[in-house]
Design an enzyme around this catalytic site. Structure first.
Site, PDB file in Angstrom:
ATOM      1  N   GLY A  27       5.967 -63.336 -16.762  1.00 48.83           N
ATOM      2  CA  GLY A  27       7.058 -63.108 -15.875  1.00 48.83           C
ATOM      3  C   GLY A  27       7.036 -63.925 -15.012  1.00 48.83           C
ATOM      4  N   ASP A 140      12.161 -48.965 -14.610  1.00 53.45           N
ATOM      5  CA  ASP A 140      12.914 -50.232 -15.044  1.00 53.45           C
ATOM      6  C   ASP A 140      12.713 -49.994 -16.892  1.00 53.45           C
ATOM      7  OD1 ASP A 140      13.474 -52.947 -15.583  1.00 53.45           O
ATOM      8  OD2 ASP A 140      11.682 -53.469 -15.660  1.00 53.45           O
TER       9      ASP A 140
END
Length: 283
Positions: A27, A140
């Site tokens: 990421g 999330d």
């Protein structure tokens, strides 16, 4: 994270124990590699996550803290080691399999049968209860943060991952207190609760509402706001569908699931046993 990808190559050895095989994910702040851990008697495949030590972000520290606290829970990856290598913090952990996002997109019509959804839902509730019990909110939840195991024995087991923006519940003197400040939620809104859109602090109820959105999408194949990019329009649609119409194509028992979540607030503990029993009744 491009710099991390350039720093590590196949065959590199970390801390004289972990041999890098290939990159399997990453990421903005980290990169994840498949590796081999060797000890005196055997070797095993592991996942190794690296994060630049100079970055002022708590993602990896957060993840290690949570996984260590949940070391005895079957729905979370096991940590094998951690440390610093070159300019990077790293953690070596159990190598897991594909995510639900990967699995559901492998073939048309890109959705799961009811049995698979219920089996996933029961395990997801179990995982969230364990996370909430140690005082953390995930914040999330999405199909890509639920994965299965990488072995034949664990291929039917659900694991919860992705704790980069998880936060602790606001606890004072042993009691959960509603925060006085707004939440700075900054990730995708597709599975976020209405509270997240409104800037309210995430609670256990919000994780569970995200789970309902995931269950609906995986079973029906879509969400009404799936192709909407404007957060305000996504909020409007979520409010519009909160009358039960979101569950029009779900088993009728799911309305009880949603009603229970909507009855909660930040300080109220969810009845996980009730939710699990609702899913079992749907079988």
């Amino acid at each position: 994270m491009l710099e991390t990808c350039q720093q590590f190559q196949s065959g590199d050895i970390t801390k004289d124990r972990y041999t890098i095989v290939e990159q399997i994910g990453g990421g903005l702040y980290s990169a994840i590699f498949k590796g081999i851990c060797k000890n005196q008697t055997a070797s095993q495949h592991v996942a190794i996550k690296f994060q630049n030590i100079t970055l002022d972000c708590p993602q990896l520290t957060n993840e290690i803290l949570i996984l260590q606290a949940l070391a005895d829970c079957k729905h979370f990856a096991q940590i094998y080691g951690q440390g610093i290598h070159k300019k990077y913090k790293f953690v070596a952990m159990e190598l897991l399999g594909p995510s639900l996002h990967d699995l559901v997109n492998r073939k048309i019509p890109n959705k799961f049968c009811l049995h698979s959804i219920l089996k996933f839902g029961v395990q997801a509730i179990d995982a969230l209860q364990a996370l909430h019990k140690i005082g953390f909110i995930h914040r999330d939840l999405k199909p890509s943060n639920f994965v299965i195991g990488s072995t034949v024995e664990t291929s039917s087991k659900i694991y919860l991952i992705g704790f980069g923006i998880s936060q602790q519940l606001n606890i004072k003197d042993g009691n959960i207190i509603k925060p006085s400040t707004k939440d700075s939620y900054q990730v995708a809104f597709r599975y976020a609760s209405i509270n997240a859109h409104l800037g309210k602090e995430f609670g256990r109820n919000d994780d569970l509402m995200s789970l309902i959105y995931i269950l609906v999408e995986l079973y029906t194949g879509s969400l009404p706001w799936a192709n909407v990019n404007n957060p305000d329009e996504v909020l409007r649609l979520k409010e519009q569908y909160q009358d039960g119409s979101l569950l029009a194509f779900m088993p009728p028992e799911f309305k009880q699931f949603e009603d229970h979540i909507l009855s909660l607030d930040y300080t109220t503990e969810p009845d996980y046993q009730l939710i699990t029993s609702i899913l079992f009744e749907t079988y």
